[in-house]
Structures are given as C-alpha cells and as structure tokens.
Scaffold this active site. Structure first.
Site, PDB file in Angstrom:
ATOM      1  N   TYR A 238     -14.576  -3.243  10.633  1.00 32.55           N
ATOM      2  CA  TYR A 238     -13.231  -2.638  10.561  1.00 32.55           C
ATOM      3  C   TYR A 238     -12.505  -2.869  11.886  1.00 32.55           C
ATOM      4  CZ  TYR A 238      -9.390   0.666  10.204  1.00 32.55           C
ATOM      5  OH  TYR A 238      -8.128   1.220  10.188  1.00 32.55           O
TER       6      TYR A 238
ATOM      7  N   GLU B  41      -6.203   9.197   2.419  1.00 31.91           N
ATOM      8  CA  GLU B  41      -7.384   8.875   1.606  1.00 31.91           C
ATOM      9  C   GLU B  41      -8.348   7.959   2.362  1.00 31.91           C
ATOM     10  OE1 GLU B  41      -6.116   7.267  -2.168  1.00 31.91           O
ATOM     11  OE2 GLU B  41      -4.899   9.027  -2.629  1.00 31.91           O
ATOM     12  N   PHE B  42      -7.981   7.616   3.605  1.00 33.00           N
ATOM     13  CA  PHE B  42      -8.726   6.636   4.401  1.00 33.00           C
ATOM     14  C   PHE B  42     -10.240   6.899   4.444  1.00 33.00           C
ATOM     15  CE2 PHE B  42     -10.422   5.296   8.545  1.00 33.00           C
ATOM     16  CZ  PHE B  42     -10.051   3.970   8.598  1.00 33.00           C
TER      17      PHE B  42
ATOM     18  N   VAL C  79      -5.691   9.839  11.211  1.00 37.89           N
ATOM     19  CA  VAL C  79      -4.618  10.290  10.320  1.00 37.89           C
ATOM     20  C   VAL C  79      -5.281  10.768   9.032  1.00 37.89           C
ATOM     21  CG1 VAL C  79      -2.419   9.687   9.245  1.00 37.89           C
ATOM     22  CG2 VAL C  79      -3.268   8.305  11.167  1.00 37.89           C
TER      23      VAL C  79
ATOM     24  N   ARG D 203      -2.145  -1.368  -5.738  1.00 39.77           N
ATOM     25  CA  ARG D 203      -2.923  -1.752  -6.925  1.00 39.77           C
ATOM     26  C   ARG D 203      -2.855  -0.707  -8.026  1.00 39.77           C
ATOM     27  NH1 ARG D 203      -8.389  -2.282  -3.872  1.00 39.77           N
ATOM     28  NH2 ARG D 203      -7.379  -0.424  -3.052  1.00 39.77           N
TER      29      ARG D 203
ATOM     30  N   GLY E  63      -1.049   7.775   1.349  1.00 35.20           N
ATOM     31  CA  GLY E  63      -1.110   7.889   2.811  1.00 35.20           C
ATOM     32  C   GLY E  63       0.116   7.396   3.561  1.00 35.20           C
TER      33      GLY E  63
ATOM     34  N   GLY F 133       0.827  -1.212   0.000  1.00 39.33           N
ATOM     35  CA  GLY F 133       0.000   0.000   0.000  1.00 39.33           C
ATOM     36  C   GLY F 133       0.854   1.251   0.000  1.00 39.33           C
ATOM     37  N   ALA F 134       1.846   1.272  -0.905  1.00 33.42           N
ATOM     38  CA  ALA F 134       2.782   2.409  -0.943  1.00 33.42           C
ATOM     39  C   ALA F 134       2.248   3.567  -1.780  1.00 33.42           C
ATOM     40  CB  ALA F 134       4.127   1.937  -1.504  1.00 33.42           C
TER      41      ALA F 134
ATOM     42  N   ASP G 225      -2.391  -6.646  -5.610  1.00 27.92           N
ATOM     43  CA  ASP G 225      -3.552  -6.640  -4.726  1.00 27.92           C
ATOM     44  C   ASP G 225      -3.278  -7.725  -3.684  1.00 27.92           C
ATOM     45  OD1 ASP G 225      -6.010  -7.115  -3.487  1.00 27.92           O
ATOM     46  OD2 ASP G 225      -7.140  -6.581  -5.292  1.00 27.92           O
TER      47      ASP G 225
HETATM   48  P1  NDP Z   1      -4.991   5.316   2.284  1.00 27.53           P
HETATM   49  O1  NDP Z   1      -6.325   4.999   1.730  1.00 27.53           O
HETATM   50  O2  NDP Z   1      -4.428   6.665   2.024  1.00 27.53           O
HETATM   51  O3  NDP Z   1      -3.939   4.231   1.833  1.00 27.53           O
HETATM   52  C1  NDP Z   1      -4.251   2.854   1.804  1.00 27.53           C
HETATM   53  C2  NDP Z   1      -3.215   2.130   0.993  1.00 27.53           C
HETATM   54  O4  NDP Z   1      -3.528   0.738   1.010  1.00 27.53           O
HETATM   55  C3  NDP Z   1      -3.173   2.578  -0.445  1.00 27.53           C
HETATM   56  O5  NDP Z   1      -1.833   2.676  -0.859  1.00 27.53           O
HETATM   57  C4  NDP Z   1      -3.879   1.458  -1.186  1.00 27.53           C
HETATM   58  O6  NDP Z   1      -3.283   1.333  -2.462  1.00 27.53           O
HETATM   59  C5  NDP Z   1      -3.533   0.258  -0.313  1.00 27.53           C
HETATM   60  N1  NDP Z   1      -4.477  -0.843  -0.477  1.00 27.53           N
HETATM   61  C6  NDP Z   1      -5.787  -0.869  -0.167  1.00 27.53           C
HETATM   62  N2  NDP Z   1      -6.319  -2.054  -0.497  1.00 27.53           N
HETATM   63  C7  NDP Z   1      -5.318  -2.786  -1.055  1.00 27.53           C
HETATM   64  C8  NDP Z   1      -5.221  -4.080  -1.600  1.00 27.53           C
HETATM   65  N3  NDP Z   1      -6.281  -4.900  -1.666  1.00 27.53           N
HETATM   66  N4  NDP Z   1      -4.026  -4.511  -2.061  1.00 27.53           N
HETATM   67  C9  NDP Z   1      -2.952  -3.713  -2.011  1.00 27.53           C
HETATM   68  N5  NDP Z   1      -2.961  -2.466  -1.508  1.00 27.53           N
HETATM   69  C10 NDP Z   1      -4.141  -2.016  -1.035  1.00 27.53           C
HETATM   70  O7  NDP Z   1      -5.125   5.082   3.862  1.00 27.53           O
HETATM   71  P2  NDP Z   1      -4.054   5.096   5.063  1.00 27.53           P
HETATM   72  O8  NDP Z   1      -2.715   5.431   4.582  1.00 27.53           O
HETATM   73  O9  NDP Z   1      -4.652   5.896   6.132  1.00 27.53           O
HETATM   74  O10 NDP Z   1      -4.129   3.573   5.482  1.00 27.53           O
HETATM   75  C11 NDP Z   1      -2.987   2.744   5.638  1.00 27.53           C
HETATM   76  C12 NDP Z   1      -3.194   1.808   6.806  1.00 27.53           C
HETATM   77  O11 NDP Z   1      -3.313   2.575   7.989  1.00 27.53           O
HETATM   78  C13 NDP Z   1      -4.452   0.954   6.732  1.00 27.53           C
HETATM   79  O12 NDP Z   1      -4.137  -0.343   7.152  1.00 27.53           O
HETATM   80  C14 NDP Z   1      -5.395   1.640   7.718  1.00 27.53           C
HETATM   81  O13 NDP Z   1      -6.327   0.754   8.255  1.00 27.53           O
HETATM   82  C15 NDP Z   1      -4.403   2.116   8.753  1.00 27.53           C
HETATM   83  N6  NDP Z   1      -4.875   3.188   9.630  1.00 27.53           N
HETATM   84  C16 NDP Z   1      -5.294   4.388   9.111  1.00 27.53           C
HETATM   85  C17 NDP Z   1      -5.729   5.378   9.959  1.00 27.53           C
HETATM   86  C18 NDP Z   1      -6.270   6.682   9.466  1.00 27.53           C
HETATM   87  O14 NDP Z   1      -6.947   7.392  10.228  1.00 27.53           O
HETATM   88  N7  NDP Z   1      -5.988   7.088   8.244  1.00 27.53           N
HETATM   89  C19 NDP Z   1      -5.713   5.190  11.418  1.00 27.53           C
HETATM   90  C20 NDP Z   1      -5.276   3.901  11.840  1.00 27.53           C
HETATM   91  C21 NDP Z   1      -4.850   2.959  10.970  1.00 27.53           C
HETATM   92  P3  NDP Z   1      -4.035   0.968  -3.817  1.00 27.53           P
HETATM   93  O15 NDP Z   1      -5.403   1.566  -3.757  1.00 27.53           O
HETATM   94  O16 NDP Z   1      -3.157   1.548  -4.881  1.00 27.53           O
HETATM   95  O17 NDP Z   1      -4.028  -0.512  -3.849  1.00 27.53           O
HETATM   96  C1  8X3 Z   2      -8.590   4.393  11.712  1.00 26.62           C
HETATM   97  C2  8X3 Z   2      -8.939   5.123  12.973  1.00 26.62           C
HETATM   98  O1  8X3 Z   2     -10.825   5.777  14.554  1.00 26.62           O
HETATM   99  O2  8X3 Z   2     -11.309   5.770  12.167  1.00 26.62           O
HETATM  100  O3  8X3 Z   2      -8.096   3.132  11.983  1.00 26.62           O
HETATM  101  O4  8X3 Z   2     -11.079   3.710  13.358  1.00 26.62           O
HETATM  102  S1  8X3 Z   2     -10.616   5.074  13.265  1.00 26.62           S
END
Ligand code: NDP
Ligand code: 8X3
Length: 256
Positions: free
Chosen positions: A157, A193-194, A190, A38, A17, A13-14, A64
C-alpha cells in the site's frame, strides 16, 4: 453563486468516503459532476441525491478504474460539453490486507497496484489530453501520508501511494507549460470504509483503527480539496498533508 459554478468535475470512487464527500461538496458549490465507481446502487443513490438537492447536472458511470478499455470507452463517450473537464479527482483507491511481504496474499497486491497506480494512470491518460487541448484544468490526486513513509505491514500500500506521490510531481513537470494545475492531498487517518476494505470486512479490526482518537472525516478532506481548486489562477497547491491532531506520522499516534 457557488465557487464552482459552471465547472465540470470528474470524481473516481464517488460511492463512498472521500470521493463521496468531494462530490457533495462540489455539488454544494455548483459544479456539474461526472461520478464513477463500481457499486451501481450507491452511484444511483448519489445521483438522485445530487439532482434532488442541488441545481447541478450529473452523469454517472459504473466504472472499475482497473479496466483500461472501459476507462477509455467512458471518457470517449462523454458528450462534447462534458469533455470540458475542469477538475479530475483521482480518488479511487484502497489498501487490501495488512501483513508482512513474505506472508501477504499476492492477489491483494495486484488489486492495490492495479487500482491505486494503474487505474489512476488510465483515467489521467484519458482526461489529461482534454485539459491540455483547452490549456485548462486541475488534477487532484488523493495520495496518503503512507506515500512519504513506510510502516510495518503497510509495504505494498505504501509503495502504491509513493508511486502516486511520484506521479503527481512527474505529471506537474510534464504539463508545466500547459497551464494545468496538479495537486496531491495526503491524509493520515480518515474514518471511511477504508479499514473495512483493508481488513477484508473484519468490522472489529476496522473499528480499532479509529478507537480512542478523533480521526479526520471525509468532509475534512473534501474541504482541503475545495481549497486547492478555488485558489487564484496563478496559484498551484502542490501538496496538502493533513492528519488528525493526535497523529504525527503513520506510527506516532496518541490515543486517549
Ligand atoms: P473508501 O473505501 O470509503 O472509498 C474508496 C472508494 O474507491 C469507493 O468509492 C470505491 O468505490 C472506490 N474504488 C475502489 N476500488 C475501485 C476500483 N477498482 N474502481 C473504481 N473505484 C474504486 O475509502 P476512502 O474514501 O478512505 O479512500 C479514498 C482514497 O483515499 C483512497 O485512494 C485511499 O487510499 C485514500 N486515503 C484514505 C485514507 C484513510 O485513512 N481513509 C488516508 C489516506 C488516503 P466502489 O467500491 O463502488 O468501486
Ligand atoms: C491511509 C493512511 O496510515 O492507514 O492511507 O496508511 S494509513
């Protein structure tokens, strides 16, 4: 000389985010990088940025993590030197949907479980044996504060992140005699794009999540990851929980 000179890291997931920020932070510190995600275009842009700006080697794979055979194929295809992975960042993950269990879209559940839990396991299953063979390596799982508590509409989730939390602890026990480190980074809010992903592209709803609060940035998380992977050999950081100053839990949030 960078703190990660001569190290090799694989980041899932590089493309966005936290994964993107970890990739750039690692490149700044001299790590060679295997980047996956992806979205091919985003991967190619990132690869170009890394090669042009840092003196590091980069391999990128459109991957993926839900596709078990593809995960196996990608890791098996790595040249011998690249199989010496020092750091695996299991970051790829998502929340999809925000509704009560009896009203949820089951496809959303499948996507979260398949990505956050099974995908993490598929990647770990391929990379960990390489680390075990060398008795060297560090796995960083990106969990969440949602892994330690539940909140309204967070159900599946939260369950997947609770599973990540359990797996981090379980893997650590399994390979305790193999000199491999395992850490979990568990962030609160954080801004990435979450929320856009969680709310199926609803921009207004996504914006509201970060309204009137200073959220963490992806760089804040990358900084915590870097801290974990640069401790002395005898130190394992088991878990880092980090939230914005104005967030005490998933539900206690003070907005200005
Ligand atoms: P983003 O949506 O910005 O990034 C998510 C990344 O995961 C993207 O690079 C996406 O890439 C990749 N991804 C998603 N599904 C797949 C898949 N099936 N195969 C490969 N890659 C995948 O979100 P974040 O950076 O915030 O999320 C990163 C991690 O941090 C997650 O595990 C999330 O649960 C966790 N997290 C986030 C928080 C927040 O508030 N943002 C808080 C706590 C945890 P692509 O679409 O190109 O495949
Ligand atoms: C993401 C943080 O609070 O939206 O893991 O679940 S929260």
């Amino acid at each position: 000389m960078g703190l990660l000179q001569n190290k090799t890291a694989l980041i899932t997931g590089a493309t966005s985010g936290i994964g993107y920020a970890c990739t750039v932070t690692f490149a700044e510190e001299g790590a060679n990088l295997i980047i996956t995600g992806r979205r091919r275009q985003k991967l190619l842009q990132l690869e170009k940025l890394l090669i042009e700006n840092y003196k590091v080697k980069v391999l990128s794979f459109e991957l993926d993590v839900r596709r078990r055979e593809k995960v196996e194929e990608v890791v098996a295809s790595l040249p011998a030197k690249w199989k010496e992975i020092d750091i695996l960042v299991n970051n790829a993950g998502l929340a999809r949907g925000f509704s009560k269990v009896h009203e949820s879209n089951v496809d959303d559940w499948e996507e979260m479980i398949d990505t956050n839990v099974k995908g993490l396991l598929y990647v770990t299953r391929q990379v960990l044996p390489l680390m075990v063979k060398r008795e060297k390596g560090h796995i960083i799982n990106i969990g969440s504060i949602a892994g330690g508590e539940v909140y309204l509409n967070g159900n599946v989730y939260c369950a997947t992140k609770s599973a990540v939390n359990a797996l981090t602890k379980a893997i650590r026990i399994d390979i305790l005699d193999k000199k491999i480190k395992v850490s979990s980074i568990d962030p609160g809010l954080v801004e990435t794009e979450f929320s856009m992903v969680r709310f199926h592209g609803d921009v207004e709803r996504a914006k509201k999540v970060y309204e009137n609060i200073q959220p963490l940035t992806a760089d804040d998380i990358a900084d915590a990851v870097l801290y974990c992977v640069t401790r002395p050999a005898h130190v394992n950081i088991n878990e880092i929980v980090l939230t914005p100053l104005a967030q005490a839990s998933t539900t206690y949030i003070v907005r200005e």
